[in-house]
Every structure is written in structure tokens, then in C-alpha cells.
Design a protein around this motif. Structure first.
Motif, PDB file in Angstrom:
ATOM      1  N   TYR B  79       0.842  -1.202   0.000  1.00  0.00           N
ATOM      2  CA  TYR B  79       0.000   0.000   0.000  1.00  0.00           C
ATOM      3  C   TYR B  79       0.876   1.251   0.000  1.00  0.00           C
ATOM      4  O   TYR B  79       1.836   1.343   0.746  1.00  0.00           O
ATOM      5  CB  TYR B  79      -0.890  -0.042   1.247  1.00  0.00           C
ATOM      6  CG  TYR B  79      -1.698   1.191   1.552  1.00  0.00           C
ATOM      7  CD1 TYR B  79      -2.407   1.871   0.564  1.00  0.00           C
ATOM      8  CD2 TYR B  79      -1.787   1.664   2.856  1.00  0.00           C
ATOM      9  CE1 TYR B  79      -3.162   2.993   0.878  1.00  0.00           C
ATOM     10  CE2 TYR B  79      -2.549   2.782   3.175  1.00  0.00           C
ATOM     11  CZ  TYR B  79      -3.233   3.441   2.177  1.00  0.00           C
ATOM     12  OH  TYR B  79      -3.990   4.537   2.481  1.00  0.00           O
ATOM     13  N   PRO B  81       0.203   5.020   0.769  1.00  0.00           N
ATOM     14  CA  PRO B  81      -0.806   5.997   1.199  1.00  0.00           C
ATOM     15  C   PRO B  81      -0.552   7.360   0.557  1.00  0.00           C
ATOM     16  O   PRO B  81       0.480   7.573  -0.065  1.00  0.00           O
ATOM     17  CB  PRO B  81      -0.599   6.093   2.716  1.00  0.00           C
ATOM     18  CG  PRO B  81       0.434   5.091   3.080  1.00  0.00           C
ATOM     19  CD  PRO B  81       1.145   4.711   1.832  1.00  0.00           C
ATOM     20  N   VAL B  86       1.075  11.546   6.396  1.00  0.00           N
ATOM     21  CA  VAL B  86       2.032  11.392   7.504  1.00  0.00           C
ATOM     22  C   VAL B  86       2.743  12.718   7.778  1.00  0.00           C
ATOM     23  O   VAL B  86       2.742  13.626   6.955  1.00  0.00           O
ATOM     24  CB  VAL B  86       3.099  10.306   7.213  1.00  0.00           C
ATOM     25  CG1 VAL B  86       2.453   8.984   6.920  1.00  0.00           C
ATOM     26  CG2 VAL B  86       4.026  10.724   6.087  1.00  0.00           C
ATOM     27  N   ASP B  96      15.368   4.429   6.447  1.00  0.00           N
ATOM     28  CA  ASP B  96      14.575   3.871   7.533  1.00  0.00           C
ATOM     29  C   ASP B  96      13.114   3.683   7.121  1.00  0.00           C
ATOM     30  O   ASP B  96      12.487   2.678   7.466  1.00  0.00           O
ATOM     31  CB  ASP B  96      14.649   4.822   8.732  1.00  0.00           C
ATOM     32  CG  ASP B  96      15.109   4.096   9.972  1.00  0.00           C
ATOM     33  OD1 ASP B  96      15.705   3.016   9.821  1.00  0.00           O
ATOM     34  OD2 ASP B  96      14.868   4.614  11.069  1.00  0.00           O
ATOM     35  N   VAL B  97      12.589   4.658   6.395  1.00  0.00           N
ATOM     36  CA  VAL B  97      11.199   4.559   5.935  1.00  0.00           C
ATOM     37  C   VAL B  97      11.061   3.396   4.957  1.00  0.00           C
ATOM     38  O   VAL B  97      10.119   2.605   5.036  1.00  0.00           O
ATOM     39  CB  VAL B  97      10.738   5.876   5.290  1.00  0.00           C
ATOM     40  CG1 VAL B  97       9.356   5.715   4.676  1.00  0.00           C
ATOM     41  CG2 VAL B  97      10.721   7.003   6.311  1.00  0.00           C
ATOM     42  N   MET B 100      10.835   0.028   6.439  1.00  0.00           N
ATOM     43  CA  MET B 100       9.527  -0.340   6.990  1.00  0.00           C
ATOM     44  C   MET B 100       8.794  -1.294   6.060  1.00  0.00           C
ATOM     45  O   MET B 100       7.933  -2.057   6.492  1.00  0.00           O
ATOM     46  CB  MET B 100       8.674   0.907   7.228  1.00  0.00           C
ATOM     47  CG  MET B 100       9.165   1.752   8.390  1.00  0.00           C
ATOM     48  SD  MET B 100       8.203   3.272   8.549  1.00  0.00           S
ATOM     49  CE  MET B 100       9.127   4.105   9.855  1.00  0.00           C
ATOM     50  N   GLY B 101       9.133  -1.255   4.779  1.00  0.00           N
ATOM     51  CA  GLY B 101       8.521  -2.164   3.820  1.00  0.00           C
ATOM     52  C   GLY B 101       8.827  -3.624   4.113  1.00  0.00           C
ATOM     53  O   GLY B 101       8.115  -4.518   3.670  1.00  0.00           O
ATOM     54  N   ILE B 137      13.932  12.858   6.471  1.00  0.00           N
ATOM     55  CA  ILE B 137      12.856  12.879   5.489  1.00  0.00           C
ATOM     56  C   ILE B 137      12.230  14.259   5.294  1.00  0.00           C
ATOM     57  O   ILE B 137      11.670  14.538   4.246  1.00  0.00           O
ATOM     58  CB  ILE B 137      11.750  11.848   5.814  1.00  0.00           C
ATOM     59  CG1 ILE B 137      11.276  12.000   7.251  1.00  0.00           C
ATOM     60  CG2 ILE B 137      12.231  10.439   5.551  1.00  0.00           C
ATOM     61  CD1 ILE B 137      10.058  11.165   7.553  1.00  0.00           C
ATOM     62  N   PHE B 149       8.110   6.660  -0.558  1.00  0.00           N
ATOM     63  CA  PHE B 149       6.904   5.860  -0.312  1.00  0.00           C
ATOM     64  C   PHE B 149       6.791   4.708  -1.307  1.00  0.00           C
ATOM     65  O   PHE B 149       6.420   3.595  -0.956  1.00  0.00           O
ATOM     66  CB  PHE B 149       5.664   6.756  -0.396  1.00  0.00           C
ATOM     67  CG  PHE B 149       5.141   7.161   0.955  1.00  0.00           C
ATOM     68  CD1 PHE B 149       5.943   7.071   2.080  1.00  0.00           C
ATOM     69  CD2 PHE B 149       3.851   7.622   1.103  1.00  0.00           C
ATOM     70  CE1 PHE B 149       5.463   7.430   3.331  1.00  0.00           C
ATOM     71  CE2 PHE B 149       3.352   7.983   2.351  1.00  0.00           C
ATOM     72  CZ  PHE B 149       4.165   7.889   3.454  1.00  0.00           C
ATOM     73  N   ARG B 152       9.278   2.033  -0.482  1.00  0.00           N
ATOM     74  CA  ARG B 152       8.840   1.232   0.659  1.00  0.00           C
ATOM     75  C   ARG B 152       7.904   0.117   0.204  1.00  0.00           C
ATOM     76  O   ARG B 152       8.007  -1.020   0.658  1.00  0.00           O
ATOM     77  CB  ARG B 152       8.134   2.131   1.676  1.00  0.00           C
ATOM     78  CG  ARG B 152       7.681   1.396   2.917  1.00  0.00           C
ATOM     79  CD  ARG B 152       7.103   2.325   3.947  1.00  0.00           C
ATOM     80  NE  ARG B 152       5.848   2.916   3.520  1.00  0.00           N
ATOM     81  CZ  ARG B 152       5.082   3.694   4.279  1.00  0.00           C
ATOM     82  NH1 ARG B 152       5.478   4.000   5.496  1.00  0.00           N
ATOM     83  NH2 ARG B 152       3.959   4.190   3.831  1.00  0.00           N
ATOM     84  N   ALA B 153       7.009   0.463  -0.728  1.00  0.00           N
ATOM     85  CA  ALA B 153       6.097  -0.558  -1.260  1.00  0.00           C
ATOM     86  C   ALA B 153       6.866  -1.601  -2.074  1.00  0.00           C
ATOM     87  O   ALA B 153       6.595  -2.798  -1.978  1.00  0.00           O
ATOM     88  CB  ALA B 153       5.021   0.098  -2.107  1.00  0.00           C
TER      89      ALA B 153
END
Lengths: 369, 245
Positions: B79, B81, B86, B96-97, B100-101, B137, B149, B152-153
Motif C-alpha cells: 500500500y 498511502p 504522515v 529507515d522509511v 519499513m517495507g 525525510i 513511499f 517502501r512498497a
């Protein structure tokens, strides 16, 4: 001041109190980061105020002032306050700030009614409950400090264990939920930890000022780092430092209350951080802003001089200073500054560029192409 | 024609209050398409994808991902977003972001290690953000944040990608770069569903489209159904005629 610092290590009572305030500062500072990053800074304030009626009711029911009994009352009352806030936000059209204000004032008002009521009672035993308003660190016992230590260790353990989950939940809740993180559970866990930290601090700092210990170290820590881990560690250190320093200052005289002094120390740390921290600090930003402007101004002036200079066969041929009169970036002061920095040389009202300038502008022109 | 259905929505109805946001939606998204969801403001585009992802509880209806409820197949879904959802001042770095993926596959408590970092770096390379991996970021531009983003996906290595306005507020260069990545995903038989606003670019960017305005108006290949009739039915005006006035 130094004598009182010595007291921390030599005097048993002061030592116990210092341990307590340091632990309280550390755990509140760390958990405060979560509150700040959740954008729920004021939630702590509402929760701590909501604890007051619980304290008084616990006393009315048990009839003793044992701190564990009172703190359980405070905990239940604070939880009830938190529950109401959440319910008001989800079930009515009221916004969070309104819900916080309502719960804070209603619970606190009720607590004050109860407090005034029991003070009129003939039993002398109730005296001292109003200490919970601003806290009284002197009442801290060894058992209280042990309890603080145990709760701090437990909270720390939970935070480290679910670090990854907390982080992603704080940053991007919807995304966290989409990959299977139990965001509601974690959210409740964070809130619970914050409530526990607040209740622990009531005896020392009191219901009115407790939220400051929660928020101030976190706000200060954010200024110095861009990593969540460092922020939490730093907030813990700032909190502990506020606790220790505040206790030492108040131990230096009989008339200085501990809780408010701790808050003042924390406030000083915040002010210093807001002004002096690199990158995010006000001072650094202003200096950077001014330096950038001056650099740009210098470059523009040098470019003008360069363009005049290259129009002549000999680039280093001197030109009259008056030639620059119509140019905005130029002033007597800036010309002198440029001469001092070796950008130009001036002899008798005539200027010429130096090889340094020639190279610098030629290079920057090439970069632009 | 026999094809696998990646996402199947049946009788989905969602309401925040009394007024329904989505009404009785039936939708089948075949595997390997790059699909745009278009519709006016308040048509329920974001709500539809949030319902597919289980972020919103519907009043009625069901969602299946490769034939199973979302919960059982969530590792196959990534996903993206809306960028504005955010706080970009959060104390963390671009890498780091993206890391998260990998959290979804890691499971509870376990920390990302060397293997996860490698996955994240590869994803960053795909969106050309390797140089910015250690950047805070908040210091990234809007387009760079969108790329983070997306990375991350990508790090999730899923089969379905669901994105909420990934082209919002990005410049022309980033837009093309993002679309090329999405097309590349489609070419690898991944399913990509994108909430999209710019009608002009639909035929160029997407091969499948869903028209949505509380009810589902139509779904199908862009070349067959992207026409004035559907646009008028979705937007309530003949937008091409309105545009020329």
C-alpha cells in the motif's frame, strides 16, 4: 549548590529522593517522545488532572494515606479520563482539543470539590492530600523508588521489545495496519505506559505540573537529533538531569519546592535547545540564513566585477570604484571585506580582481552551463 | 477468456455517517493490469482502496485478494498511502522509511538485519533515491518523498500494489519516472491499482480503468471504455465540452 549536590550522595533521604526524581524524569522523558510524536502532547495534561478525584476517593474509601492505595485510585481515575476522551472524540462531533479541555476541567473540578470536602472533616488524618496538587518529593520512600525502578524497567523492556512496531505505528498508522501490525493494541499500550508514568509522578511533581516532565524533555531532545532512537535516549537523559538538578537545588534550601524546580530546570533545557541546537535551533537558522544571503550578495558583486574585468584585454587591469555606484550589492563595507578576503585588490580608488576571483567565477559559470 | 482475479469486491457498501460513501460496489480487477480509479472529489476513491486494505469497516459486502480475505493474503499486497497522510518531520531517514517495507515479512519483535537493508537499498535504487538514503525525510522534496513511499512498497515485493494519488504534487520528471516503474511492475505481471486525478493522462499511463462515483460506473480496458459517455456519467458533465467553453 555544590554542597547540596554532595548531599545527594551523603544524605540518605536526599539520595532516595534524587533516585526517585531521576527515574521519574528518565521514564517520563522517554515516553513523552511517543506522546509528542503522536501529536497528543496535551493528553498527558488531561490525564494527570483526571487522576485527582481518584486519589481523594481512594483515601475516602481506604481511610489511609499509603501511597500504593492512592496511586491505584489515581491510575483508575486517569484511565477513566482517557477512556472518556477517546469516547468523546469517536462518538460525538467534538474535536480532540475540546474533549481534552472538558475531561481535564471536569475531573479536576470534581477532585477539588472532594478535596475541599474532606478538609472540612474533623479527622486530622486527611491533611496532606493537597500535596498531590504540586507534589512533594520529600514524601518519597525507598519503597516508592523501588516501585518507580520496577515500572521504569518494565516500560523500557516493552519499548525495546516492540521498538519496530511502535516506530512504524507512530509514523504511518494506516500503512502499519495494512502490513498486519496491530496498531490499536500498540496504541493502547503506549497510552497505558504514559498513564502509568504520569501516575508515578503525581506524588513528586503533582497533577498540575506533571505533563511538563512528560513533554519538555521530548521537545528538547527533538532539537538535537533526527533519529527516533537518539531522541528517546536523549529525552531520558534530559528528564533524569532535570530530576537530579531540580532535587539538588531544592535541597539547598528549606523553602524551595522540588516539583516546580524540576519543571523549571526542564524548561531551561528546552529554551537552550530551541535556541542553540544545530540545524533546528533558532540561532543556527538565523546565522545560516544571513550567511547564505551574504554569500549570494558577494557572488553577485564578484560576477559584476568579473564581467567588467573581462571586457578589458588584461583581466587584472584596475577600474574605478565609482563604476560600481549603481549596483545594489555594493557598499563601502563590502568592498573592504572583499579586499580583506583576497577577492579584489584596491589601490587609490581603483579596483582589480584577483586570480582567485577569476577562477571562482569562471568555474561557477561553467557549472551553470 | 480465463484470467486470474487479483482483487474481487462484492456488494461493498461504506458509510461514515448516514450518507453512503460507496454504494453496492462490485469490482473485479484481473491480475497483471495497471488500473486507474477515477472519479470526482468525494466519489469514494480513497475509501474504496482503504476498504480493500481492511482499514475501513464496511457496512456490507466483502473483499477478496487472490480468492482469500485480505488478512490471509496481506503479504501479497503493498500500500502506498497519500503523501500528506504522515508527518514528514518525524525523526527518521529515507532508508529507515523504506526499511519499513520489510517489517511485514519480518513479523513481531524481530529487527531488520543485513538482508532487509539490502532489499531496502535495491528498492531505493529502483526509484533513484540511493544518494538520499541518509537524508532526514523532512529535507526531501515532495517528489523525493513520493519516491520514498514507492520504494517502501517495492521493498515489500508484493503482487498487488495499491496507491493513493502517487502523482499528486510531483513534477513532470518524477511523474514519468514513477509511471515507468508502475509499467515495469505491470510487465512483470503485478497488479497495480492507482487513484488518479488527471484524466488527460489516463489513456497514456494506464491500460485498465474504473469509473467511480459512489456507485461503480464502469470497469474495463482503457481502449474500450474510456469514452465521453462514461466520463459524463461519472462527472455529471460532459467534461470535454465543458473544457472547450
Amino acid at each position: 549548590m555544590w554542597d547540596s549536590l554532595k548531599l545527594i550522595f551523603t544524605d540518605y533521604t536526599v539520595g532516595v529522593i534524587t533516585c526517585g526524581t531521576a527515574l521519574l524524569g528518565a521514564i517520563s522523558g522517554m515516553l513523552g517522545c511517543f506522546a509528542v510524536l503522536k501529536k497528543e502532547s496535551l493528553l498527558g495534561d488531561a490525564i494527570s488532572h483526571a487522576a485527582l478525584p481518584g486519589i481523594v476517593l481512594a483515601f475516602l474509601i481506604t481511610g489511609t494515606k499509603s501511597s500504593s492505595g492512592l496511586l491505584i485510585g489515581a491510575f483508575l481515575s486517569a484511565l477513566l479520563g482517557l477512556f472518556w476522551i477517546r469516547k468523546i472524540v469517536t462518538k460525538t462531533h467534538l474535536k480532540t482539543d475540546t474533549a481534552l479541555g472538558l475531561v481535564l476541567s471536569v475531573f479536576f473540578g470534581f477532585g477539588m470539590v472532594l478535596l475541599t470536602f474532606i478538609q472540612k472533616m474533623p479527622d486530622a488524618n486527611q491533611a496532606g492530600l493537597d500535596k498531590f496538587l504540586f507534589g512533594q518529593a520529600a514524601t518519597l520512600m525507598v519503597e516508592d523508588v523501588w516501585m518507580m525502578g520496577a515500572v521504569t524497567t518494565l516500560s523500557l523492556f516493552v519499548v525495546i521489545l516492540f521498538w519496530k512496531e511502535f516506530k512504524i505505528m507512530l509514523f504511518d498508522k494506516d500503512y502499519a495496519h495494512s502490513i498486519g501490525i496491530k496498531t490499536k493494541l500498540l496504541d493502547a499500550l503506549v497510552s497505558l505506559l504514559i498513564v502509568v508514568a504520569i501516575v508515578l509522578g503525581l506524588q513528586t511533581v503533582g497533577v498540575i505540573l506533571m505533563s511538563a516532565i512528560l513533554l519538555a524533555p521530548a521537545a528538547a531532545a527533538r532539537q538535537w537529533t533526527n533519529s527516533l532512537k537518539n531522541m528517546v535516549i536523549l529525552a531520558g537523559i534530559f528528564g533524569a538531569l532535570s530530576g537530579i538538578t531540580g532535587t539538588a537545588i531544592s535541597a539547598s534550601s528549606a523553602h524551595i519546592p522540588t516539583g516546580p524546580v524540576i519543571v523549571m530546570v526542564a524548561a531551561v533545557i528546552v529554551i537552550i535547545s530551541l535556541i542553540f541546537s544545530p540545524e533546528r535551533g533558532y540561532l543556527f537558522k538565523q546565522i545560516k540564513h544571513r550567511r547564505n544571503r551574504n554569500d549570494l550578495k558577494l557572488k553577485k558583486t564578484l560576477q559584476l566585477m568579473y564581467n567588467i574585468a573581462v571586457s578589458h584585454k588584461n583581466v587584472y587591469h584596475p577600474h574605478s570604484v565609482k563604476l560600481l555606484n549603481n549596483f545594489r550589492g555594493y557598499s563601502k563595507k563590502s568592498i573592504q571585506q572583499m579586499q580583506r578576503d583576497g577577492w579584489i585588490s584596491i589601490t587609490g580608488g581603483m579596483w582589480s580582481i584577483t586570480p582567485k576571483t577569476f577562477e571562482y567565477i569562471t568555474q561557477s559559470k561553467q557549472q551553470q552551463i | 477468456m480465463k484470467e486470474n482475479i487479483a482483487i474481487q469486491v462484492d456488494d461493498l457498501t461504506v458509510a461514515y455517517d448516514y450518507k453512503p460513501v460507496l454504494w453496492d460496489i462490485d469490482l473485479k480487477v484481473p491480475e497483471g493490469v495497471l488500473m486507474a480509479i477515477v472519479g470526482p472529489n468525494g466519489a469514494g476513491k480513497s475509501t474504496l482502496i482503504k476498504s480493500i486494505l481492511g482499514l475501513i469497516k464496511p457496512i456490507a459486502g466483502s473483499v477478496r485478494v487472490f480468492g482469500k480475505p485480505y488478512k490471509e493474503n496481506r503479504k501479497r499486497v503493498a500500500y502506498v498511502p497519500q503523501k500528506g497522510s504522515v508527518d514528514w518531520d518525524f525523526p527518521t531517514t529515507a532508508l529507515d522509511v523504506v526499511l519499513m517495507g520489510t517489517y511485514g515479512n519480518l513479523g513481531w519483535i524481530k529487527r531488520p538485519g543485513i538482508k532487509e537493508k539490502k532489499i531496502a537499498l535495491t528498492a531505493m535504487e529502483q526509484v533513484k533515491m540511493t544518494d538520499f538514503q541518509n537524508r532526514q525525510i523532512s529535507q526531501l522534496s515532495g517528489g523525493q518523498q513520493q519516491r520514498v513511499f514507492l520504494a517502501r512498497a517495492l521493498a515489500q515485493d508484493a503482487d498487488i500494489y495499491i496507491m493513493d494519488e502517487p502523482l499528486q504534487g510531483v513534477d513532470a520528471v518524477t511523474e514519468v519516472a514513477i509511471i515507468n516503474i508502475l509499467k515495469e511492475l505491470r510487465n512483470r505481471n503485478k497488479t497495480v491499482v492507482v487513484v488518479h486525478h488527471d484524466l488527460q493522462t489516463v489513456p497514456e499511463y494506464f491500460d485498465w480503468v474504473t469509473f467511480l462515483n459512489v456507485k461503480r460506473i464502469d470497469t474495463g480496458p482503457v481502449k474500450d471504455i474510456f469514452n465521453d459517455d462514461n466520463l459524463t456519467r461519472t462527472y455529471g458533465i460532459n467534461y470535454k465540452v465543458a473544457l472547450n467553453q
